[in-house]
Design an enzyme around this catalytic site. Structure first.
Site, mmCIF file in Angstrom:
data_model
loop_
_atom_site.group_PDB
_atom_site.id
_atom_site.type_symbol
_atom_site.label_atom_id
_atom_site.label_comp_id
_atom_site.label_asym_id
_atom_site.label_seq_id
_atom_site.Cartn_x
_atom_site.Cartn_y
_atom_site.Cartn_z
ATOM 1 N N GLU A 92 -25.104 -30.529 -87.820
ATOM 2 C CA GLU A 92 -25.626 -30.232 -86.479
ATOM 3 C C GLU A 92 -27.150 -30.134 -86.474
ATOM 4 O O GLU A 92 -27.804 -30.587 -85.526
ATOM 5 C CB GLU A 92 -24.996 -28.949 -85.924
ATOM 6 C CG GLU A 92 -23.474 -28.974 -85.799
ATOM 7 C CD GLU A 92 -22.916 -30.215 -85.104
ATOM 8 O OE1 GLU A 92 -23.603 -30.794 -84.248
ATOM 9 O OE2 GLU A 92 -21.795 -30.614 -85.442
ATOM 10 N N CYS A 125 -17.995 -37.248 -86.340
ATOM 11 C CA CYS A 125 -18.913 -36.748 -85.321
ATOM 12 C C CYS A 125 -18.330 -37.070 -83.953
ATOM 13 O O CYS A 125 -17.824 -38.173 -83.745
ATOM 14 C CB CYS A 125 -20.271 -37.425 -85.490
ATOM 15 S SG CYS A 125 -21.492 -36.952 -84.265
ATOM 16 N N GLN A 135 -26.293 -34.089 -78.044
ATOM 17 C CA GLN A 135 -25.016 -34.779 -77.812
ATOM 18 C C GLN A 135 -24.534 -34.632 -76.367
ATOM 19 O O GLN A 135 -23.648 -35.363 -75.946
ATOM 20 C CB GLN A 135 -23.933 -34.245 -78.768
ATOM 21 C CG GLN A 135 -24.189 -34.614 -80.224
ATOM 22 C CD GLN A 135 -23.080 -34.125 -81.117
ATOM 23 O OE1 GLN A 135 -23.080 -32.980 -81.537
ATOM 24 N NE2 GLN A 135 -22.104 -34.976 -81.383
HETATM 25 NI NI NI Z 1 -22.238 -34.928 -84.847
#
Ligand code: NI
Length: 153
Positions: free
Chosen positions: A131, A88, A51
């Protein structure tokens, strides 16, 4: 420490399987510190390295009891079921109903290469599954289902 840019939506980093961490060095330590700061700045309960554009198997989780770092996490056990709304940081403003196991036991290294075992239920388990999915290039949207209808409807 620094807040890093969170990759969003269609960024290819979110859809690639991440590599195992082999070197437990200063670079890893900086990554983890930055991920924790980035997660807290965004008011999230978890963040995975892809991310922030780093394709390594590293996640951080903080469900309110302080941050936990997990390097090369492996889910050892899971059981039960929980349904709930999930979101998210890579998909801001969205959420969906996702069914996850209610319990998880996970093994992971810390930044120094020491192996730890964690177990937990409910939000902790949800965060671990969410995750760890990121590390395999999977986002929660693929798991969204219709919530069960309430008795009033
Ligand atoms: Ni996420």
């Amino acid at each position: 420490m620094a807040v890093r840019t969170i990759r969003k939506e269609k960024d290819p980093c979110l859809y690639i399987k991440c590599r195992e961490v082999k070197k437990f060095d200063e670079r890893l330590s900086i990554l983890i510190d930055d991920m924790i700061e980035t997660m807290h700045a965004a008011d999230g309960v978890g963040l995975a390295a892809p991310q922030v554009g780093v394709l390594k198997r590293v996640v951080v989780i903080d469900i309110g009891d302080g941050p936990i770092e997990m390097v090369n996490p492996v889910i050892m056990e899971s059981s039960g079921e929980q349904g709930g709304m999930e979101g998210c940081l890579s998909f801001p403003g969205q959420s969906g109903y996702v069914i996850r196991p209610n319990y998880v036991k996970v093994e992971a290294y810390d930044r120094h290469g020491d192996l730890y075992e964690y177990e937990g239920e409910e939000l902790f388990a949800r965060a671990v599954f969410h995750e760890c999915d990121h590390l395999d290039g999977k986002v929660y949207l693929r798991l969204v289902t219709d919530p069960p209808e309430s008795a009033e409807e």
